[in-house]
Design a protein around this motif. Structure first.
Motif, mmCIF file in Angstrom:
data_model
loop_
_atom_site.group_PDB
_atom_site.id
_atom_site.type_symbol
_atom_site.label_atom_id
_atom_site.label_comp_id
_atom_site.label_asym_id
_atom_site.label_seq_id
_atom_site.Cartn_x
_atom_site.Cartn_y
_atom_site.Cartn_z
ATOM 1 N N GLU A 56 -28.942 -1.303 -31.068
ATOM 2 C CA GLU A 56 -28.246 -2.352 -31.811
ATOM 3 C C GLU A 56 -27.880 -1.951 -33.240
ATOM 4 O O GLU A 56 -27.638 -2.817 -34.077
ATOM 5 C CB GLU A 56 -29.098 -3.627 -31.865
ATOM 6 C CG GLU A 56 -29.448 -4.201 -30.513
ATOM 7 C CD GLU A 56 -28.232 -4.700 -29.749
ATOM 8 O OE1 GLU A 56 -27.349 -5.320 -30.371
ATOM 9 O OE2 GLU A 56 -28.158 -4.446 -28.545
ATOM 10 N N PRO A 137 -32.985 -13.021 -30.891
ATOM 11 C CA PRO A 137 -31.670 -12.899 -31.541
ATOM 12 C C PRO A 137 -31.753 -12.993 -33.072
ATOM 13 O O PRO A 137 -31.077 -12.252 -33.784
ATOM 14 C CB PRO A 137 -30.876 -14.074 -30.950
ATOM 15 C CG PRO A 137 -31.544 -14.368 -29.645
ATOM 16 C CD PRO A 137 -32.996 -14.115 -29.894
ATOM 17 N N GLN A 138 -32.580 -13.910 -33.564
ATOM 18 C CA GLN A 138 -32.743 -14.064 -35.010
ATOM 19 C C GLN A 138 -33.371 -12.826 -35.633
ATOM 20 O O GLN A 138 -32.903 -12.327 -36.669
ATOM 21 C CB GLN A 138 -33.612 -15.292 -35.309
ATOM 22 C CG GLN A 138 -33.877 -15.510 -36.791
ATOM 23 C CD GLN A 138 -34.949 -16.572 -37.046
ATOM 24 O OE1 GLN A 138 -35.663 -16.978 -36.138
ATOM 25 N NE2 GLN A 138 -35.046 -17.021 -38.289
ATOM 26 N N THR A 140 -33.394 -9.784 -34.403
ATOM 27 C CA THR A 140 -32.461 -8.658 -34.281
ATOM 28 C C THR A 140 -31.396 -8.720 -35.366
ATOM 29 O O THR A 140 -31.072 -7.694 -35.987
ATOM 30 C CB THR A 140 -31.798 -8.675 -32.892
ATOM 31 O OG1 THR A 140 -32.807 -8.428 -31.897
ATOM 32 C CG2 THR A 140 -30.718 -7.597 -32.782
ATOM 33 N N GLU A 141 -30.864 -9.915 -35.609
ATOM 34 C CA GLU A 141 -29.836 -10.048 -36.640
ATOM 35 C C GLU A 141 -30.406 -9.708 -38.020
ATOM 36 O O GLU A 141 -29.753 -9.036 -38.826
ATOM 37 C CB GLU A 141 -29.278 -11.470 -36.638
ATOM 38 C CG GLU A 141 -28.157 -11.699 -37.652
ATOM 39 C CD GLU A 141 -26.986 -10.739 -37.492
ATOM 40 O OE1 GLU A 141 -26.333 -10.432 -38.513
ATOM 41 O OE2 GLU A 141 -26.716 -10.274 -36.361
ATOM 42 N N ARG A 144 -30.649 -5.970 -38.228
ATOM 43 C CA ARG A 144 -29.344 -5.306 -38.379
ATOM 44 C C ARG A 144 -28.958 -5.230 -39.851
ATOM 45 O O ARG A 144 -28.235 -4.323 -40.259
ATOM 46 C CB ARG A 144 -28.272 -6.051 -37.591
ATOM 47 C CG ARG A 144 -28.332 -5.805 -36.093
ATOM 48 C CD ARG A 144 -27.308 -6.657 -35.372
ATOM 49 N NE ARG A 144 -25.945 -6.300 -35.758
ATOM 50 C CZ ARG A 144 -25.234 -5.333 -35.182
ATOM 51 N NH1 ARG A 144 -25.761 -4.616 -34.200
ATOM 52 N NH2 ARG A 144 -24.006 -5.082 -35.566
ATOM 53 N N GLY A 149 -31.990 -2.381 -36.625
ATOM 54 C CA GLY A 149 -31.449 -3.250 -35.593
ATOM 55 C C GLY A 149 -32.249 -3.404 -34.330
ATOM 56 O O GLY A 149 -31.821 -4.122 -33.423
ATOM 57 N N THR A 321 -32.436 -11.757 -47.159
ATOM 58 C CA THR A 321 -32.818 -11.691 -45.743
ATOM 59 C C THR A 321 -34.287 -11.327 -45.628
ATOM 60 O O THR A 321 -34.731 -10.330 -46.200
ATOM 61 C CB THR A 321 -31.972 -10.644 -44.986
ATOM 62 O OG1 THR A 321 -30.589 -10.982 -45.106
ATOM 63 C CG2 THR A 321 -32.357 -10.599 -43.512
#
Length: 344
Positions: A56, A137-138, A140-141, A144, A149, A321
């Motif tokens: 990813e 998903p959260q 992983t984002e 990234r 990733g 983040t």
């Protein structure tokens, strides 16, 4: 790295996983123009290719190294490393057949928990695993942006394996089998030491990357601590949890404030021990610990990265983040709180 004009350097432009050859060429040309025309460096070696990748991960990495006389010629020598631009012809394949684990390797077959502790632990592991899987998903984002990733996917693999390991074999989703684990594998949920040891072996095989190595250290340290003392009270188990974070700091090198999973885990475990030593009920102590984990994870959003992948990325990019590893710790600590002391 300070360099003087005229110095001999080597340049490597690496595809992190999803960059086209055309894009790599554009980046390499821009890097060469800057190094030669603006910095006045002598680029005597340049490699462009897919050398180190991550799940990813989009983009490129650029490596610049100061070379000594003759180093560029050595870098052009034939090698058996298959991804290097000057790989030797007919190098033997490096792929090995995937071997399934044996029961002897784990020495733990599934048995349903019979004690109150074992049943509570099984439920806590289920809820924690489900929370990590849902948050993939959260996570992983986040990774990234601040990492390479793969954190969300790696943690999901580990959580899926743990979820199977606490489930009766005929009701499993098949994650353990897909990963090469023996079908009868389980965790000794009634015995905290053996359970921690089993978890260390599961995450070692199910999780890759840095997360897998660190969680292996974490659970192994807990098992080692419990092997050396008989106290299985909530305080004794809290101290074992703290020993796991101490081991991660010792072997991983990260401390609170470095913008890693330690920022959530270490303060959380310390708060749990302190609350129990002060005589607080277990539910209140876990609420304190979960709150500390959440606060620690949130705080990473404004921290300067001193360790982990984030330390290689511009602070302007990562600011705002949270560290995904710290966020995951906050999720599973809150899961533990929910099971032991559910909110009214």
């Amino acid at each position: 790295m300070a360099m003087q004009g005229g110095e001999e350097v080597g340049l490597v432009v690496n595809n992190l996983g999803s960059t086209t050859t055309l894009e790599l060429g554009i980046v390499a040309k821009a890097a060469l123009d800057y190094l030669v025309n603006e910095k006045k460096l002598k680029v005597t070696f340049c490699a462009i290719g897919t050398l180190m990748t991550s799940l990813e991960m989009a983009g490129v990495s650029i490596t610049l190294v100061r070379l000594w006389a003759g180093a560029a010629d050595l870098l052009r020598e034939p090698t058996r490393a298959p991804a290097w631009p000057h790989a030797a012809e007919h190098a033997p394949p490096l792929v090995r057949p995937y071997a399934s684990a044996s029961m002897e390797e784990f020495d733990c077959t599934y048995t349903a928990p019979t004690t109150s502790f074992g049943k509570t632990l099984a439920q806590a592991l289920r809820v924690a695993s489900e929370a990590i899987i849902a948050a993939e998903p959260q996570l992983t984002e986040m990774d990234r942006i601040v990492g390479d990733g793969d954190c969300g996917l790696t943690l999901k693999e580990g959580a899926s394996a743990i979820l199977d390991a606490v489930t009766e074999p005929t009701c499993r989703a098949g994650h353990l089998k897909r990963m090469g684990f023996p079908e009868g594998l389980g965790l000794a949920l009634d015995d905290p030491k053996e359970c921690a040891l089993g978890l260390s072996k599961v995450v070692q095989r199910a999780m890759g990357g840095t997360s897998g190595a660190l969680y292996r250290i974490f659970f192994s340290a807990i098992a080692r601590f419990l092997a050396g003392q008989e106290d299985r009270s909530p305080l004794g188990l809290a101290k074992a949890l703290k020993s796991g974070w101490d081991a991660i700091s010792k072997y991983g090198g990260a401390v609170v404030g470095d913008r890693t999973m330690v920022d959530a885990g270490a303060p959380s475990a310390a708060a749990l021990v302190a609350a129990l030593e002060a005589g607080k009920p277990l539910g209140d102590a876990l609420a304190d610990a979960a709150a500390k984990a959440d606060a620690g994870a949130s705080a990473t959003a404004t921290m300067h990265a001193e360790a982990g992948r984030s330390s290689y990325i511009s602070e302007d990019v990562i600011k705002g983040t949270c560290d995904p590893g710290a966020k995951a710790v906050a999720l599973w600590m809150d899961a533990l709180r929910q099971v032991v002391a559910p909110s009214p």
